[in-house]
Enzyme design. Structure first.
Site, PDB file in Angstrom:
ATOM      1  N   ASP A  45       0.866  -1.177   0.000  1.00 42.85           N
ATOM      2  CA  ASP A  45       0.000   0.000   0.000  1.00 42.85           C
ATOM      3  C   ASP A  45       0.903   1.228   0.000  1.00 42.85           C
ATOM      4  OD1 ASP A  45      -0.844   0.560   3.468  1.00 42.85           O
ATOM      5  OD2 ASP A  45       1.019   0.127   2.477  1.00 42.85           O
ATOM      6  N   ASP A  98      -7.792  -7.580   2.245  1.00 46.53           N
ATOM      7  CA  ASP A  98      -6.678  -7.719   3.201  1.00 46.53           C
ATOM      8  C   ASP A  98      -7.180  -7.318   4.582  1.00 46.53           C
ATOM      9  OD1 ASP A  98      -6.335  -4.601   2.906  1.00 46.53           O
ATOM     10  OD2 ASP A  98      -5.046  -5.248   4.572  1.00 46.53           O
ATOM     11  N   CYS A 155     -11.466 -28.471  10.602  1.00 49.92           N
ATOM     12  CA  CYS A 155     -10.282 -27.876   9.964  1.00 49.92           C
ATOM     13  C   CYS A 155      -9.183 -28.914   9.803  1.00 49.92           C
ATOM     14  CB  CYS A 155      -9.781 -26.708  10.822  1.00 49.92           C
ATOM     15  SG  CYS A 155      -8.330 -25.892  10.134  1.00 49.92           S
ATOM     16  N   CYS A 166      -5.923 -28.017   9.039  1.00 45.02           N
ATOM     17  CA  CYS A 166      -4.633 -27.310   9.000  1.00 45.02           C
ATOM     18  C   CYS A 166      -3.634 -28.034   9.898  1.00 45.02           C
ATOM     19  CB  CYS A 166      -4.810 -25.853   9.448  1.00 45.02           C
ATOM     20  SG  CYS A 166      -4.891 -25.603  11.225  1.00 45.02           S
ATOM     21  N   CYS A 203      -4.602 -27.919  13.603  1.00 44.21           N
ATOM     22  CA  CYS A 203      -5.745 -28.763  14.002  1.00 44.21           C
ATOM     23  C   CYS A 203      -5.439 -30.250  13.868  1.00 44.21           C
ATOM     24  CB  CYS A 203      -6.963 -28.388  13.179  1.00 44.21           C
ATOM     25  SG  CYS A 203      -7.605 -26.771  13.645  1.00 44.21           S
ATOM     26  N   HIS A 246      -3.479 -21.365  11.900  1.00 47.21           N
ATOM     27  CA  HIS A 246      -4.891 -21.763  11.825  1.00 47.21           C
ATOM     28  C   HIS A 246      -5.775 -20.634  11.280  1.00 47.21           C
ATOM     29  CE1 HIS A 246      -8.797 -23.453  12.798  1.00 47.21           C
ATOM     30  NE2 HIS A 246      -9.084 -22.293  13.358  1.00 47.21           N
TER      31      HIS A 246
HETATM   32  O1  LIG Z   1      -8.698   4.171   2.316  1.00 44.26           O
HETATM   33  C1  LIG Z   1      -7.698   3.464   2.521  1.00 44.26           C
HETATM   34  N1  LIG Z   1      -6.553   3.681   1.823  1.00 44.26           N
HETATM   35  C2  LIG Z   1      -5.448   2.912   2.044  1.00 44.26           C
HETATM   36  N2  LIG Z   1      -5.399   1.916   2.934  1.00 44.26           N
HETATM   37  C3  LIG Z   1      -6.525   1.655   3.679  1.00 44.26           C
HETATM   38  C4  LIG Z   1      -6.467   0.641   4.665  1.00 44.26           C
HETATM   39  C5  LIG Z   1      -5.200  -0.177   4.891  1.00 44.26           C
HETATM   40  C6  LIG Z   1      -5.379  -1.527   4.220  1.00 44.26           C
HETATM   41  N3  LIG Z   1      -4.409  -2.480   4.742  1.00 44.26           N
HETATM   42  C7  LIG Z   1      -3.049  -2.192   4.395  1.00 44.26           C
HETATM   43  C8  LIG Z   1      -2.105  -3.102   5.120  1.00 44.26           C
HETATM   44  C9  LIG Z   1      -0.761  -3.001   4.440  1.00 44.26           C
HETATM   45  C10 LIG Z   1       0.262  -3.859   5.147  1.00 44.26           C
HETATM   46  C11 LIG Z   1       0.356  -3.500   6.598  1.00 44.26           C
HETATM   47  C12 LIG Z   1      -0.963  -3.552   7.313  1.00 44.26           C
HETATM   48  C13 LIG Z   1      -2.033  -2.759   6.602  1.00 44.26           C
HETATM   49  C14 LIG Z   1      -7.602   0.400   5.436  1.00 44.26           C
HETATM   50  N4  LIG Z   1      -7.806  -0.465   6.470  1.00 44.26           N
HETATM   51  C15 LIG Z   1      -9.081  -0.263   6.864  1.00 44.26           C
HETATM   52  N5  LIG Z   1      -9.681  -0.913   7.881  1.00 44.26           N
HETATM   53  C16 LIG Z   1      -8.986  -1.924   8.647  1.00 44.26           C
HETATM   54  C17 LIG Z   1      -8.236  -1.299   9.774  1.00 44.26           C
HETATM   55  C18 LIG Z   1      -7.156  -1.790  10.377  1.00 44.26           C
HETATM   56  C19 LIG Z   1      -6.669  -0.953  11.397  1.00 44.26           C
HETATM   57  C20 LIG Z   1      -7.417   0.175  11.581  1.00 44.26           C
HETATM   58  S1  LIG Z   1      -8.709   0.191  10.453  1.00 44.26           S
HETATM   59  N6  LIG Z   1      -9.692   0.687   6.141  1.00 44.26           N
HETATM   60  C21 LIG Z   1      -8.782   1.124   5.239  1.00 44.26           C
HETATM   61  C22 LIG Z   1      -8.849   2.118   4.270  1.00 44.26           C
HETATM   62  C23 LIG Z   1      -7.705   2.396   3.503  1.00 44.26           C
END
Ligand SMILES: O=c1[nH]cnc2c(CCNCC3CCCCC3)c3[nH]c(NCc4cccs4)nc3cc12
Length: 374
Positions: free
Chosen positions: A94, A268, A306, A308, A311, A337
């Site tokens: 990201d 994700d 499961c 895995c 399990c 798991h």
């Molecule tokens: O608009 C967004 N733009 C960019 N990233 C977003 C993310 C992070 C997605 N996971 C990335 C991962 C990349 C590798 C490392 C970990 C993150 C979001 N996560 C959530 N909710 C879940 C949430 C998790 C924690 C607080 S809210 N909404 C999100 C909205 C956006």
């Protein structure tokens, strides 16, 4: 040749669910797919071999974290992120925008970019759309994200409109700065909060820029589930059906099923690995807090259904003991798991789409898991 190729294999007859194949320079991904999160170039507690063993075809890593530590230049010198972490399947990074807003002590948001302080040592940094593309180019991930602003929830219309406009401008600048289009697919990220007209406008303007895939951002940030589902529904309507859709930060088993039904291909979430480390695991009959007292003499597996590694070889009593004794193996067995549970769930969802019985699968899964059907 484009970096990725998405092929729509089959559309569900009664929902917007799709069965697809996503070809990347690091292997083929069957969609819908759940992507384990590997924030700091590792999926916590898992080796790459164990990730392959449970069927992971693509993992996430994080531009913000890797830029701050060890630095993208070091990873570039190592031959890129795949070499550095010994993962030869697909990687999605990201852009780091979300982490700046959720982790660092901010900061000034300007059209030019975002100034922030590192959550590690307080040092000052400045991310621009061009900078985060340069970092992701150095990491060499197969799918990279535009620099976006994820508006908080709730946020008023004016704020979200300005934020969405900025995200569009940043997407244009990122697209211009992205040189490595043959090897790395840049996704646009749709913002617009919970406002239908802003979501529609944002999706249409990003589609005009013709990205190889589209993320739906700005959700799973505290809004009610049904609001999230409605926004996903309307957003996918304006996205091309021959390109993958990635719903960011989602999610739990019910959210995965509801997202697939509404046309999402990629997901994700930090949830499965995070709750595993705290002793909570998914089972076909709902979540189970294995560190709790009732399991002290329960010699059955975490989940009877499961197959895995965890399990097949360990009991709830043993895993509870490991958590109580604060043993490292506890996090490892619970993580194996939980990730297997979600990856297997996506496999069963793909099979249900193939056999045109996704809604029946949802009903049966929800009943057993203890979700109430809406
Ligand atoms: O608009 C967004 N733009 C960019 N990233 C977003 C993310 C992070 C997605 N996971 C990335 C991962 C990349 C590798 C490392 C970990 C993150 C979001 N996560 C959530 N909710 C879940 C949430 C998790 C924690 C607080 S809210 N909404 C999100 C909205 C956006």
């Amino acid at each position: 040749m484009a970096a990725i190729k998405y092929r729509l294999i089959k559309k569900d007859s009664r929902t917007n669910a799709r069965l697809g194949i996503l070809e990347t320079p690091h292997g083929v991904i069957e969609t819908p797919v759940f992507m384990p999160v590997g924030t700091q170039a590792t999926v916590k507690a898992m080796t790459p071999e164990e990730l392959k063993e449970i069927g992971a075809t693509i993992i996430l890593s994080n531009t913000y974290h890797l830029y701050l530590r060890p630095g993208h230049k070091i990873i570039e010198k190592a031959g890129g992120l795949h070499r550095f972490m010994n993962w030869d399947r697909a990687i999605l990074t990201d852009s780091g925008g979300f982490q700046i807003f959720s982790l660092s002590s901010l900061r000034k948001i300007k059209e030019e970019g975002v100034e922030f302080r590192s959550h590690i040592d307080g040092s000052k940094h400045f991310f621009t759309p061009e900078k985060v593309i340069e970092i992701q180019n150095a990491l060499g991930s197969d799918i990279i994200m535009s620099f976006d602003e994820c508006a908080p929830y709730p946020a008023d219309y004016e704020y979200v409109k300005n934020s969405m406009e900025l995200t569009i401008k940043w997407a244009e600048r990122g697209k211009k700065a992205h040189k490595n289009t043959e090897k790395q697919a840049l996704f646009g990220i749709v913002q617009g909060g919970i406002y239908e007209d802003l979501r529609k406008e944002c999706a249409q303007r990003l589609v005009e820029m013709d990205f190889p895939g589209y993320s739906i951002g700005g959700l799973s940030v505290g809004e009610p589930k049904n609001v999230m589902y409605d926004i996903v529904d309307l957003t996918t309507e304006y996205l091309p059906e021959n390109k993958p859709r990635y719903l960011m930060g989602v999610g739990s088993p019910d959210d995965l099923i509801e997202g697939v039904i509404r046309g999402v291909d990629m997901f994700d979430c930090v949830l499965p690995t995070r709750i595993a480390r705290n002793g909570t695991v998914f089972t076909s009959k709902g979540k189970l807090i294995v560190r709790d007292a009732p399991y002290a003499e329960d010699f059955s597996p975490l989940d009877e259904e499961c197959d895995c590694y965890t399990c097949k070889n360990y009991s709830r009593a043993y895993i509870r003991h490991l958590f109580k004794a604060n043993e490292i193996l506890a996090a490892r067995l619970a993580t194996i798991h939980n990730l297997y549970f979600l990856i297997k769930l996506m496999e069963r969802i793909r099979e249900a789409i193939r056999q045109d019985r996704l809604l029946e699968f949802k009903k049966q899964f929800f009943k057993k898991y203890g979700y109430k059907e809406e």
